[in-house]
Design an enzyme around this catalytic site. Structure first.
Site, short mmCIF file in Angstrom:
data_model
loop_
_atom_site.label_atom_id
_atom_site.label_comp_id
_atom_site.label_asym_id
_atom_site.label_seq_id
_atom_site.Cartn_x
_atom_site.Cartn_y
_atom_site.Cartn_z
N LYS A 182 -0.73 4.90 -26.56
CA LYS A 182 -1.96 4.24 -26.14
C LYS A 182 -1.69 2.88 -25.48
CE LYS A 182 -4.10 7.83 -27.57
NZ LYS A 182 -4.92 8.26 -28.68
C1 LIG Z 1 -5.34 9.42 -29.60
C2 LIG Z 1 -6.76 9.74 -29.82
C3 LIG Z 1 -7.35 9.63 -31.10
C4 LIG Z 1 -6.56 9.47 -32.36
O1 LIG Z 1 -5.84 8.31 -32.46
P1 LIG Z 1 -4.91 8.12 -33.74
O2 LIG Z 1 -4.66 6.64 -33.77
O3 LIG Z 1 -3.66 8.92 -33.49
O4 LIG Z 1 -5.65 8.60 -34.93
C5 LIG Z 1 -8.72 9.79 -31.21
N1 LIG Z 1 -9.49 10.07 -30.12
C6 LIG Z 1 -8.95 10.21 -28.90
C7 LIG Z 1 -9.86 10.50 -27.75
C8 LIG Z 1 -7.58 10.09 -28.71
O5 LIG Z 1 -7.04 10.25 -27.49
#
Ligand SMILES: *Cc1c(COP(=O)(O)O)cnc(C)c1O
Length: 400
Positions: free
Chosen positions: A198
Site C-alpha cells: 500500500k
Molecule cells: C488491501 C486491502 C484491504 C485489507 O488491508 P489489510 O491491511 O491487509 O487488512 C482492504 N480493502 C481493500 C480494498 C484492500 O485493497
C-alpha cells in the site's frame, strides 16, 4: 538470432533478464534505523511510537481521532462494531472489492449487499449505493478504488437522509484528497491499510480515522481486549497495574516496531505520492495511443493516491485473451496483478450470498480485461521504461 519484436513467450528476447516484481515497499535507511532504535528501546509492543503515529496521521488527515490497529481488515471490523453492526443488518459495498469488508461483516452476522461500480472511475456513487438500500441497511462502505477518491458529499447526504453511517475503505487511498478534503476526513470513519503493497506501509498495519473521537476511542479500546485505553502503560513507570475490561475486545493492536516504520513513511508521504504520480503520468503518456489498451482516468479534483494503475486490454483488438497477455508480460520479466476478482465470483460469496455470474455487468466486463501494472516509488526510471517497452512490444505484436 532472436527477434527483439518477438514476444519472449514465443522464443524472442525478454525485455528484462531479471524479473520486476509487481510491488515492493520503499524502505530507506531512515526506516531501518527507526526499527533498530525501537528494538534497542526495549518497548516493542503498542506504546509511545504507536500513539505518536496516531497523532501524526490524525493531523495529516485533519481529523480529531485516529486509532492504530493490526490491519485495515481489523479496522473495518472494529469500526463496524463501533457502529453497532450486528446480526440481521445489511452493509452495502462494491462488488469490485477485496474480501476484507465482506468477511468482517459476515463475522458480525451481517449481510454484505454488493453493488456495481461506475464504469469510468470504478468507484461507487450515491446513486449506485442507493439501489442497495433496504430497511435493514445500517452502513455504506465505499472504496476509493486504486487511490482515486470517491465523491463523498452526495454519499454523506444520502447516508444522513436515510440515517445510515459511512465507513470508508481507505486501503488504497492514504494521501488522496478530493474537493479540498483528505480521504479519511469525509466519512463517519475510514480504515486505512499499511500492508506492504500500500501507499504507506508498516509491513502489516492499519488505522481508523474519524472526526468523532468516540468512534476512534471505541476502536482503540476494542483493539486491546476491551481494556481501558491507557492500559498499555501498565508496564511502564507512568502506568498502573490496575486496568478494567470494559467490553469484549479483540487482539488487534499495532506494535511500536510497525509504528516506527509508519512515522518515517508519513514524513516521506509527499515524496512517495509524487513518485507514484510521475509513474502514472509516464504510463498515461506512453499508452494513451495504443488502440488495444484503455488507460485509467487520472483526473481528479485534488490528488489521486495511485495505489494501482489498472489498464484494460481489449481482446477484440489484441487477438489474445487477458490471461495470455499477463503470461506474456511475465515472460518479458514484468510482474503484474489483477484487482479484483469480483466478490460474487468467489465460491464462498457465491454460495453464502447467492449471487450469480452476470449480475454485475460493469465490474465483470472490467475484470475480464483488467491488468494492474507495477507502480511504486522504489521503481527506477529504467523499471518504468521496461514496463512501457514490454506493454508496447506485446501490444504491437498482437494488435490487428
Ligand atoms: C488491501 C486491502 C484491504 C485489507 O488491508 P489489510 O491491511 O491487509 O487488512 C482492504 N480493502 C481493500 C480494498 C484492500 O485493497
Amino acid at each position: 538470432m532472436t527477434d527483439a519484436t518477438l514476444p519472449a513467450s514465443e522464443g524472442g528476447t525478454p525485455v528484462r533478464a531479471d524479473f520486476l516484481p509487481f510491488a515492493q515497499p520503499s524502505i530507506g535507511q531512515e526506516e531501518i534505523d527507526a526499527v533498530v532504535d525501537t528494538l534497542k528501546s526495549g518497548w516493542l509492543t503498542v506504546g509511545p511510537r504507536t500513539r505518536r503515529f496516531e497523532e501524526v496521521v490524525a493531523e495529516y488527515i485533519g481529523v480529531r481521532g485516529a486509532a492504530a490497529v493490526s490491519s485495515c481488515s481489523a479496522g473495518l471490523h472494529l469500526a463496524m462494531v463501533a457502529f453497532g453492526v450486528g446480526s440481521g443488518d445489511e452493509v452495502i459495498m462494491p462488488v469490485l472489492n477485496f474480501a476484507a469488508a465482506a468477511n468482517m461483516a459476515i463475522h458480525l452476522g451481517a449481510r454484505p449487499v454488493l453493488v456495481d461500480v461506475e464504469p469510468e472511475t470504478l468507484n461507487v456513487t450515491a446513486e449506485i449505493l442507493e439501489t442497495g438500500i433496504t430497511r435493514r441497511t445500517k452502513l455504506l462502505i465505499p472504496i476509493h478504488f486504486a487511490g482515486r477518491p470517491c465523491e463523498m458529499e452526495p454519499i454523506l447526504d444520502l447516508a444522513r437522509s436515510r440515517n445510515l453511517k459511512v465507513l470508508g475503505d481507505g486501503a488504497h487511498a492514504m494521501g488522496a484528497d478530493n474537493a479540498g478534503k483528505k480521504v479519511g476526513s469525509a466519512a463517519d470513519a475510514t480504515s486505512f491499510s499499511f500492508y506492504v503493497t500500500k501507499c504507506v506501509t508498516t509491513g502489516e498495519g492499519g488505522m481508523v480515522t474519524s472526526d468523532d473521537t468516540s468512534v476512534t476511542d471505541k476502536v482503540a479500546e476494542l483493539s486491546l481486549h476491551g481494556m481501558s485505553r491507557d492500559a498499555w502503560k501498565r508496564y511502564s513507570d507512568r502506568g498502573s497495574w490496575y486496568y478494567e475490561i470494559v467490553d469484549a475486545g479483540y487482539k488487534y493492536n499495532m506494535s511500536d516496531i510497525q509504528a516506527a516504520i509508519g512515522l518515517c513513511q508519513m514524513r516521506r508521504i509527499d515524496e512517495l505520492r509524487n513518485a507514484r504520480d510521475r509513474i502514472a503520468h509516464a504510463y498515461d503518456e506512453a499508452f494513451r495511443d495504443l488502440s488495444g489498451v484503455v488507460v485509467p482516468t487520472l483526473r481528479v479534483n485534488g490528488h489521486h493516491a495511485h495505489h494501482l494503475y489498472p489498464i484494460k486490454v481489449d481482446p477484440a483488438i489484441l487477438g489474445v485473451p487477458r490471461g495470455a497477455f499477463i503470461d506474456s508480460l511475465k515472460a518479458e520479466g514484468i510482474g503484474v496483478s489483477v484487482h479484483f476478482i469480483p466478490l460474487h465470483l468467489h465460491p464462498f460469496f457465491r454460495r453464502h450470498l447467492g449471487y450469480a455470474a452476470g449480475e454485475f455487468p460493469i465490474t465483470e466486463s472490467y475484470y475480464e480485461r483488467a491488468i494492474s501494472l507495477p507502480i511504486y516509488p522504489a521503481m527506477t526510471t529504467k523499471d518504468v521504461s521496461d514496463v512501457i517497452e514490454a506493454v508496447t512490444k506485446l501490444h504491437n505484436h498482437y494488435a490487428r
